[in-house]
Design a protein around this motif. Sequence first.
Motif, mmCIF file in Angstrom:
data_model
loop_
_atom_site.group_PDB
_atom_site.id
_atom_site.type_symbol
_atom_site.label_atom_id
_atom_site.label_comp_id
_atom_site.label_asym_id
_atom_site.label_seq_id
_atom_site.Cartn_x
_atom_site.Cartn_y
_atom_site.Cartn_z
ATOM 1 N N ASN A 156 -0.905 4.640 0.691
ATOM 2 C CA ASN A 156 -1.624 4.754 1.962
ATOM 3 C C ASN A 156 -3.126 4.930 1.725
ATOM 4 O OD1 ASN A 156 0.637 4.542 3.749
ATOM 5 N ND2 ASN A 156 1.193 6.637 3.203
ATOM 6 N N LYS A 171 -4.736 -1.403 9.405
ATOM 7 C CA LYS A 171 -3.303 -1.465 9.092
ATOM 8 C C LYS A 171 -2.466 -1.212 10.352
ATOM 9 C CE LYS A 171 -1.638 0.651 5.409
ATOM 10 N NZ LYS A 171 -1.128 1.740 4.538
ATOM 11 N N ASP A 231 0.820 -1.214 0.000
ATOM 12 C CA ASP A 231 0.000 0.000 0.000
ATOM 13 C C ASP A 231 0.853 1.262 0.000
ATOM 14 O OD1 ASP A 231 -2.249 1.646 0.156
ATOM 15 O OD2 ASP A 231 -2.272 1.582 2.346
ATOM 16 N N ASP A 285 -6.836 1.833 5.054
ATOM 17 C CA ASP A 285 -6.747 1.833 6.518
ATOM 18 C C ASP A 285 -7.205 0.499 7.098
ATOM 19 O OD1 ASP A 285 -5.718 4.357 6.767
ATOM 20 O OD2 ASP A 285 -7.644 5.332 7.153
#
Length: 551
Positions: free
Chosen positions: A327, A360, A324, A330
């Motif tokens: 980002n 995460k 990821d 989540d």
Amino acid sequence: MQGAIVARRGGFERFVMSMAKEATRQHRISAVANQKRIREAEQARKQLLRDADRSRRDLAMSQREAERAARLQYLEDREAEAQTENEDTAARLEELANVLSNTLSVDDMISFDSLRVSQEAPTLVIASAIVKPTEAPNLASFLSEVSVPKGLGKLMLGAKKRYAMEMANADAKYRSAMADWEYTEATRLKKVEGTKSTHAREITAFSTKVAQRDAEVDAFKDGYFSAEPDAVVAYNTMVLERSVYPESFPQNFSVAYASSSKQLVIEYELPNTDVIPQFAEFRYVKARDTIESKPRKSAEIKTIYQDVVAAIALRTIHEIFEADQANAIDTCCFNGFVRTVDPATGVDIQPHLISVRTTKEKFLQINLARVDKTTCLRNLGAQVSRHAAEAQPVKPIVEFDMADARFIDQSDMVSGLGSAPNLMDYTPSEFEHLVANLFGKMGLDSKLTRSSRDGGVDCIAYDPRPILGGKVVIQAKRYRHTVGVSAVRDLYGTMMNEGASKGILVATSGYGPDAFNFASDKPIELIDGGGLLFLLQEIGMQARIIFPTEP
């Protein structure tokens, strides 16, 4: 999901998905083929050693000794067959045991540059036969073949005339040779120009291909780093496609993404128990000249299978979070199902054997190289089948159809969703009745109680099912922003006060990671905007969610 909660579809998505699957599938196929070559090479090496050893012994033996040695060799070969079976079984078990650990040394992040055209531009290749021109005829060489009369020869009758004729013939031969050379040279130059013209067209086509692919990759990259749902789905599809599992694993999956809560949901097909070697040991029985197999104990098969299911779930989530780079995620939810047959009805079924959702932040604190998989999943609040080998199902934490924002776009094309009501335009009272009516049509006996100050609704419902049913607290949040953990805590407090067995929080937007973390080990179900629209569609109501423009 943001805005109209409709993921962008069309040519870009089709390109991304086809490129993702092709590029990563080739990577995985290459890796699997390489593993197979290594195994076959090792088996061939061992066979060569056995053959060489046999040849050395044969050279040193008499006929009688050779016959006796042949018999011994046969027995050794049969023993070797059994040993090979045992080695293959051990290798397959090792593959299964290392399903999780094998991914820990792999960098799962996708390089966008690797998706660009990798081959070099076509080079100009001119056939050696036409690279250089042949030497042009030289008049002097033709004339030099004519003998010039000398001495008394000059005085001979007709000498001068013969000389003139020979000179004329030499000149004619020269002109003929020159004409042939000019034709040959023109033909050569035409071929050279043709080759250059073809190469120029190839360069133009190649440059167009490169420019088009670069534009597509740049659009994909921009879409991914902007967290566009289609691009995020495509990127993570690539991540999972390139993951190398044993050949017998199906590796079929679907991916959905909700940008409002930054939640990725994966619907993943698990292998059946037949991936586990059904025999524990092979041995050669000399008396019967047979290789006999010892069945693996049912309890051992069940234990190994539970471990494989757990490993695939943890591995998949690890690969998603490690890759990821934008980002964009989540929270990740993994639903693992298996294709099998219901032994009671003979009907094909797809029961879920595992469902786990984690953030995460929480997952990255885990040292996967040292965990006990079962304990780790329990700590993450996973729903895991107690009898996975018998396909005993569990309920997914997030139903995939409710998580896939893109189904809204499909219904748009079919039913004219553009004219459907926008839930954000509802009054608090209308929204209350909508939620109560929804769960009433889903089979719950729902009663409106009171409106909350933020425009949501408290609804007490009763699930009439024996054992599984009971009192349910339902709260709805007509929010434009992400729902935080405080709303989930409030719902849990209401559940405790009401003595409810379950809580359901329905939001027009999405949820933050803290909300998912808080709900992970509690009987709370979080339904986001996409899930709400899906449930409404299931009862025959088309709706949409369009957030008001930011002031």
